[in-house]
Each structure stands twice: as C-alpha cells, then as structure tokens.
Design an enzyme around this catalytic site. Sequence first.
Site, PDB file in Angstrom:
ATOM      1  N   HIS A 230       0.826  -1.201   0.000  1.00  0.00           N
ATOM      2  CA  HIS A 230       0.000   0.000   0.000  1.00  0.00           C
ATOM      3  C   HIS A 230       0.868   1.261   0.000  1.00  0.00           C
ATOM      4  CE1 HIS A 230      -3.692  -2.347   1.687  1.00  0.00           C
ATOM      5  NE2 HIS A 230      -3.621  -2.400   0.374  1.00  0.00           N
TER       6      HIS A 230
ATOM      7  N   HIS B 207      -0.360  -8.698   1.248  1.00  0.00           N
ATOM      8  CA  HIS B 207      -1.398  -8.736   2.276  1.00  0.00           C
ATOM      9  C   HIS B 207      -2.086 -10.087   2.384  1.00  0.00           C
ATOM     10  CE1 HIS B 207      -1.063  -4.541   0.702  1.00  0.00           C
ATOM     11  NE2 HIS B 207      -0.817  -4.352   1.989  1.00  0.00           N
TER      12      HIS B 207
ATOM     13  N   CYS C  24       3.312 -11.737   2.770  1.00  0.00           N
ATOM     14  CA  CYS C  24       4.304 -11.634   3.836  1.00  0.00           C
ATOM     15  C   CYS C  24       4.235 -12.886   4.709  1.00  0.00           C
ATOM     16  CB  CYS C  24       4.022 -10.399   4.684  1.00  0.00           C
ATOM     17  SG  CYS C  24       5.064 -10.294   6.159  1.00  0.00           S
TER      18      CYS C  24
ATOM     19  N   HIS D 149     -10.209  -4.426   4.861  1.00  0.00           N
ATOM     20  CA  HIS D 149      -8.774  -4.455   4.566  1.00  0.00           C
ATOM     21  C   HIS D 149      -8.423  -5.791   3.917  1.00  0.00           C
ATOM     22  CE1 HIS D 149      -4.410  -4.551   5.210  1.00  0.00           C
ATOM     23  NE2 HIS D 149      -4.481  -3.238   5.351  1.00  0.00           N
TER      24      HIS D 149
ATOM     25  N   GLU E   5      -5.906  -7.723   4.043  1.00  0.00           N
ATOM     26  CA  GLU E   5      -5.362  -8.758   4.910  1.00  0.00           C
ATOM     27  C   GLU E   5      -6.478  -9.462   5.693  1.00  0.00           C
ATOM     28  OE1 GLU E   5      -2.599  -9.225   8.861  1.00  0.00           O
ATOM     29  OE2 GLU E   5      -2.104  -7.567   7.508  1.00  0.00           O
TER      30      GLU E   5
ATOM     31  N   THR F 299      -1.981  -7.787  11.082  1.00  0.00           N
ATOM     32  CA  THR F 299      -0.594  -7.568  11.517  1.00  0.00           C
ATOM     33  C   THR F 299      -0.211  -6.102  11.642  1.00  0.00           C
ATOM     34  OG1 THR F 299       0.257  -7.640   9.243  1.00  0.00           O
ATOM     35  CG2 THR F 299       0.152  -9.738  10.442  1.00  0.00           C
TER      36      THR F 299
ATOM     37  N   SER G 242      -2.567   0.812   6.302  1.00  0.00           N
ATOM     38  CA  SER G 242      -3.040   0.746   7.686  1.00  0.00           C
ATOM     39  C   SER G 242      -1.957   1.128   8.677  1.00  0.00           C
ATOM     40  CB  SER G 242      -3.553  -0.668   7.983  1.00  0.00           C
ATOM     41  OG  SER G 242      -3.944  -0.790   9.327  1.00  0.00           O
ATOM     42  N   ASN G 243      -0.748   0.586   8.511  1.00  0.00           N
ATOM     43  CA  ASN G 243       0.296   0.857   9.505  1.00  0.00           C
ATOM     44  C   ASN G 243       0.730   2.318   9.482  1.00  0.00           C
ATOM     45  OD1 ASN G 243       3.336   1.011   8.343  1.00  0.00           O
ATOM     46  ND2 ASN G 243       2.116  -0.300   7.001  1.00  0.00           N
TER      47      ASN G 243
END
Length: 329
Positions: A52, A85, A107, A135, A137, A175, A234-235
């Site tokens: 992303h 993701h 990942c 999302h 993931e 995550t 997101s992170n």
Amino acid sequence: MTQPEATSRTGKRVLLAKPRGYCAGVDRAVQTVEEALTLYGAPIYVRKQIVHNKHVVQTLEAKGAIFVEENEEVPEGATVIFSAHGVAPEVYEQAKARSLKAIDATCPLVTKVHQEAKRFAAEDYDILLIGHEGHEEVIGTSGEAPEHIQLVDGPEDADRITVRDPNKVVWLSQTTLSVDETLETVARLKKRLPMLQSPPSDDICYATSNRQHVVKEIAPECDVVIVVGSRNSSNSVRLVEVALDAGARAGHLVDFAHEIDDAWLEGARTVGLTSGASVPDELVQEVLAHLAARGFTDVDEVVTANERLTFSLPQELKRDMKAAAAARG
C-alpha cells in the site's frame, strides 16, 4: 555557515525515527515483482496493490507491472503475483481455473496468521479476528475459515460478539494494527469472555510494533509529526494516531514532500519524521530536504531497535530463477 551554526540560528530540529520505512515483508514483495519482470518480461500482472504505497505502485507500473483488482482481469495463462497482504484460498482456485502462473508474495508473518486461523478452525474454535473491515489482509485471513471467524473492528465492536462456547474461543489480529488499541480490544473482549485464548505468538508484526514504539519515544517532544505513507496503508495511518496519542501537538500523513503545508510548520521548533513499512527511504530523504529548506537543518536520528530480519523470495520464483541461471550457464 556550518550546520551547528545554522541550527543555533534557527532553533529548528527534526527527530528522525528509526526503525522506519521498508520492512522485510515489503522488501520481499517489491523484489518479487522486480525479479519477475526481469525473468519473465513485461507485462506482469499483480492482484491488488503489491504493497500500500502510491510511489511503489507507480514505479513498478513504469517497469511493466499491471495492477488488477481480480484474477478475471488477467489473461488466461499469464503470470499473476498475489500481494503482500495475502489472499483467501478461493483466489488460488480462481487462478488455477484460468491457468494462471501464480506467485505468492504474501508476507510470511501474514501467512503465520492464516495458518493459525486454519489450525484453530480445525479444532472447532470460534475465532475473533481483530482488524479493519474491508482491509485486504482481513479478507484473506477470514477466507481461511469463514464459518469460524468473526471480525472485531476496534474496542467498541467487542460488545456485540457472540460465540458458541465461551470456553473455546481465541483471538487473532491483522498484523498492522495499533498495538495499544489491539490490547484495549482484547481487554474488552476478556471482560465478556474470560477464557479467551491468545495466539501462540504476537500477530502484530515486529515492524509495526517497532515503528510505533519509536514514534511514542519522540512524539512528546514534537510540535508536529510527519508520517510518510499512503492513506490506504493501515500501519502508516496508525503511526499518525500513535503520535497524537503519545503527545505530539499535531500529526500529518503525506505521500510526498510537496504535500507538506507550510502552515503546519509555523511556530514549530521540533518536527518528528517517520515512514510506514511500505515506504522507500528516498521519500523520507526528500522530506528532510524539504524541511531543511525551511530551516529545519538539525537532524537527530532516534534509534530504538535495529532490524535485521530478511525473507527469501517465493519458492516458485526462486525455482524459475535457478532454472534460468542454469540454462544460461
């Protein structure tokens, strides 16, 4: 004029967070696309954004990657790469039905969560997946055991959960979440479900935790924290939230240096700077140059961890790279 002299005149500084930027999973995913382009030639199709980040996607597009939303957009028999993701099992089946050559760039830390979901589902647990609705993931993990998984989107969502057996329930998580908010959500869940089990190991990845930790360290000293990252990351979004919660007077998310509004810097003496786990460091360096041009010439790197983890490329790609090398030589 030397840098110390400039600093003493302006009184302006940057607290540069480390760790920041690329994590091992992102590095692996981006390298997977680059190696596939070299090995197979353009075009290479990628389902969803490989990571992303707007800059990364644009750079790979310029090299011949074509990003699609679904397998149906990929010509039959072509090569498709699944993003970092992760994807649900049905996506692999769809690729197989279209005779696609699928390379999985998920990942490994996301794969770990998928494996946990499958194991607990096989043992007939109710699984509470803490994450953000929609999302990629979360969609991928939920697809591993849809009959067993319920999404918990933040602490407020915890009160609506119902389970079949309160003695047989476990939580897992996306995550890239806020560590603190996830712990708050778990605490809310445990008030209602005292026997709630935790995953065998922390699902929030080391890179997410490390980047949040260093931002917590610098935020109390910062008039403004700038996070380099995309809005669908997101992170990266979490890093702005963490900075504000930890005491930064303001926080902003930007993809590129030119997006910084000079009004954000008015009256500021200390600017914190970090970047999400899918951001190449060249974008951070451009922000540093942008800030230096506005008097923020003193850069103090604050280090809270040294990351050395690396992940090997997907097996299917490594196999083809080895075969190509043998054919050449």
